[in-house]
Write a protein that holds these residues in place. Structure first.
Motif, PDB file in Angstrom:
ATOM      1  N   VAL A 316       0.847  -1.189   0.000  1.00 54.93           N
ATOM      2  CA  VAL A 316       0.000   0.000   0.000  1.00 54.93           C
ATOM      3  C   VAL A 316       0.884   1.242   0.000  1.00 54.93           C
ATOM      4  N   LYS A 317       0.290   2.358  -0.297  1.00 51.38           N
ATOM      5  CA  LYS A 317       1.036   3.605  -0.415  1.00 51.38           C
ATOM      6  C   LYS A 317       1.601   4.033   0.936  1.00 51.38           C
ATOM      7  N   LEU A 318       2.896   4.387   0.942  1.00 48.60           N
ATOM      8  CA  LEU A 318       3.562   4.919   2.125  1.00 48.60           C
ATOM      9  C   LEU A 318       3.933   6.365   1.855  1.00 48.60           C
ATOM     10  N   VAL A 319       3.694   7.229   2.820  1.00 48.81           N
ATOM     11  CA  VAL A 319       3.991   8.652   2.669  1.00 48.81           C
ATOM     12  C   VAL A 319       4.970   9.065   3.751  1.00 48.81           C
ATOM     13  N   TYR A 320       5.978   9.838   3.361  1.00 47.59           N
ATOM     14  CA  TYR A 320       6.962  10.362   4.310  1.00 47.59           C
ATOM     15  C   TYR A 320       6.750  11.873   4.402  1.00 47.59           C
ATOM     16  N   PRO A 321       5.994  12.337   5.401  1.00 50.89           N
ATOM     17  CA  PRO A 321       5.626  13.750   5.464  1.00 50.89           C
ATOM     18  C   PRO A 321       6.816  14.686   5.660  1.00 50.89           C
TER      19      PRO A 321
END
Length: 645
Positions: A316-321
């Motif tokens: 699934v999509k991983l986001v690094y803010p």
């Protein structure tokens, strides 16, 4: 592309962030632990002293010794959590994946139970001031706002929540210390005899462990959130947190001893507050209890990212803010947890009802950590006495908690186990499908097809597909290639190109590895690039590949100028096209029932996962996705007899 972060440095900001995102759950336990221990029983010295003694030694043995002192040492280059621990020892024995999966599923289930009970107990505290206030709509609104905040990253959330939790723990310690002065004899409760006396001699005392366990439910989150704050910051902040908690529990005990023989009315926590401070105290407690869910949310994101790396969860999509190590946001999991929390609130409606479902799942997670940690200590420690002592001590403690918590099963505990079971089913399906696919993937020797590739590249009777053709390959050895890639090049539609590139991505056990190597299979025609990326590095292969090609051009190792004569004279760069082969389950399979069920579930789940091209961060304008039928066990056709006309 490495992510820079000084996780080993103690800093004021690091300590403040750890207060904001780690200790919310365990830090708000004084709101309900003593109330749960006393229940409807008359207040007595045995019950009060024994309850506080159990709480103190649970915090000392379970939280401080097991997690803060021992388990935090088992870090995988700064990363923590049950899957990181499993990664460190998985080569010792294949069956260790079982406690890892059980523990991971239980932790995620706890992430669905913790926010509703924390926020509900906070909002219900307002009934002291407004008896008729409707709580469910307010709880749902607050939970939605909390989940919306996650997209900004735990650094932003931690900085916002940290000062509030600092105020909260200061208030806990101060209220407890003031109350303690009125009955200093309560300090005797720290002696373990009172815990023993309660559990052994008090009627049904053993079953009170289910209530005592609530004081340490946030301990697993300390390890899960290791990568968000760093070990030194966690240990330093825990010293302050533990002192504040113990002082408050002692203060509640001191007040309760003034009420001996009576039945508890209200909450002993709020009884420590003077009347003029009550409104302020309830407000701070409400905000702090809302923050309590943050630790489980942050830990859940870490767990999912590591589960993906171990082939235990769909990609699934991983986001690094932010650019800081450990700052992670998983949108699909965030909203899955939100939906679960909303369901829990609507089903139970009251925090008192939720307590029946709380604690059972997290006990299973702690037992799983104990099993894995025993193997870790066995590998790292030369003292077998230490390893055996650790195993015996914590199996005794946690099995006791588990037995006591099992009494909650018919009263709502089944909810947490049902959620954990569903999550475990996803992990079981995904890992088994991975092994089934891998066992039936055909590989061929690349050298056997090199002459044919060179001939195809020079055959002008075949329309040129692209100048540079790039295939993603899962084969770790440069000598081999998947047969499906050879089929795609030669048979599905002949793909003539000037240069063939094969790109392989290996995800390492270390979280932030960023390496690559180039293998020239043949000069100027066939090139292979192997990337080694840590399991926390975002796989932006499109950008990584472009950077590698630029370096090869600068070094004079490859010429990427267009081979079309009209474009070559103008020194224009040739076009690149990625080909990603995605499998689908062919109808031409005759699988046993178990394998067929696993593969059907797998492909149903895969519909909700990120596509291969998006997972690798490929530019969609230059990507060709080809569907490849997955034939595991071909159907046996009946013998066909030709009939003459």
């Amino acid at each position: 592309m490495s992510i820079q972060y000084k996780s080993n440095a103690v800093s004021t900001a690091g300590v403040l962030i750890s207060l904001g995102i780690i200790y919310g759950d365990i830090g708000t336990s004084p709101l309900y632990v003593m109330k749960a221990i006393l229940g409807e029983a008359p207040i007595s010295e045995t019950l009060v002293y024994g309850g506080i003694s159990c709480v103190f030694w649970t915090l000392a043995l379970q939280t401080t010794l097991k997690y803060v002192v021992l388990t935090l040492q088992a870090d995988n280059n700064g990363e923590g959590g049950i899957f990181s621990l499993y990664t460190l020892i998985r080569r010792r024995s294949p069956w260790l994946i079982v406690p890892a999966m059980v523990g991971g599923a239980a932790l995620l289930a706890d992430g669905i139970i913790t926010p509703p009970i924390s926020v509900s107990s906070a909002i219900e505290g307002l009934r002291l001031l407004y008896p008729g206030i409707p709580t469910v709509p307010i709880v749902l609104a607050i939970l939605t706002g909390l989940f919306l905040m996650q997209s900004f990253g735990t650094q932003v959330v931690g900085k916002a929540f940290g000062p509030i939790m600092l105020l909260w723990f200061t208030m806990l310690g101060s209220l407890g210390a003031v109350s303690l002065l009125h009955h200093p004899e309560i300090l005797k409760a720290l002696h373990p005899y009172y815990a023993y006396n309660l559990l052994v001699n008090y009627p049904n005392g053993f079953w009170l462990l289910g209530a005592v366990f609530l004081c340490t439910t946030g301990a697993e989150a300390i390890y899960s959130d290791l990568g968000h704050c760093g070990c030194p910051n966690i240990r330093l902040s825990w010293a302050f947190v533990k002192v504040s908690l113990v002082l408050n529990y002692l203060g509640q005990g001191a007040w309760l001893m003034t009420q001996q023989g009576k039945q508890l009315v209200g909450n002993p926590f709020y009884s420590l507050m003077p009347d003029w401070f009550l409104l302020i105290g309830i407000t701070i407690a409400t905000i702090a209890a809302i923050i309590a869910s943050q630790a489980l949310l942050s830990g859940s994101f870490t767990l999912i990212s590591e589960a993906i790396r171990l082939n235990l969860w769909p990609k699934v999509k991983l986001v690094y803010p932010t650019n800081l190590k450990g700052q992670l946001y998983v949108p699909s999991v965030n909203w899955l947890l939100w939906a679960g929390c909303v369901g829990v609130v609507l089903y139970f409606r009251e925090s008192a009802q939720m307590e029946a479902a709380y604690g059972l799942a997290i006990t299973m997670a702690m037992l799983s950590t104990t099993i894995l940690m025993t193997y870790y200590l066995y590998v790292k420690s030369r003292s077998r006495i230490l390893v055996v002592s650790f195993l015996v001590l914590y199996l005794a403690i946690e099995l006791s908690f588990l037995v006591a918590n099992l009494s909650k099963f018919p009263h709502g505990g089944w909810v947490s186990l049902l959620i954990a079971g569903l999550l475990l089913a996803v992990m079981y399906t995904w890992i088994n499908a991975f092994y089934i696919k891998r066992s039936f993937t055909d590989y061929v020797r690349l050298k056997d097809y090199l002459p044919a590739l060179r001939e195809l590249s020079a055959d002008e009777s075949v329309p040129k597909y692209t100048t540079h053709l790039v295939f993603m390959t899962s084969v770790s050895s440069p000598r081999d290639i998947e047969s499906k890639i050879i089929y795609s090049i030669f048979q599905k539609r002949p793909k003539r190109a000037d240069i063939y590139w094969f790109v392989h991505v290996e995800t390492t056990d270390e979280p932030y590895t960023s390496e690559y190597k180039v293998s020239r299979i043949t000069d100027d025609d066939i090139i292979r690039i192997d990337f080694k990326l840590g399991f926390r590095v975002e796989q932006r292969i499109n950008l990584f590949f472009r950077k590698v090609v630029e370096e090869l051009v600068d070094n004079g190792e490859v010429d990427i100028t267009s081979r079309y004569s009209s474009l070559s004279r103008q020194h224009l760069i040739g076009d690149f096209r990625f080909v990603v082969l995605e499998k689908f389950l062919s109808y031409e399979n005759d699988l046993p029932f178990r394998k067929r069920l696993i593969m059907e579930w797998y492909f149903n789940l895969k519909q909700f996962a990120t596509s291969e091209s998006k997972w690798f961060g490929l530019d969609t304008s230059s990507v060709k996705v080809e569907k490849v039928p997955l034939v595991i066990m071909p159907v046996k056709l009946p013998h066909l007899r030709r009939v003459k006309v």
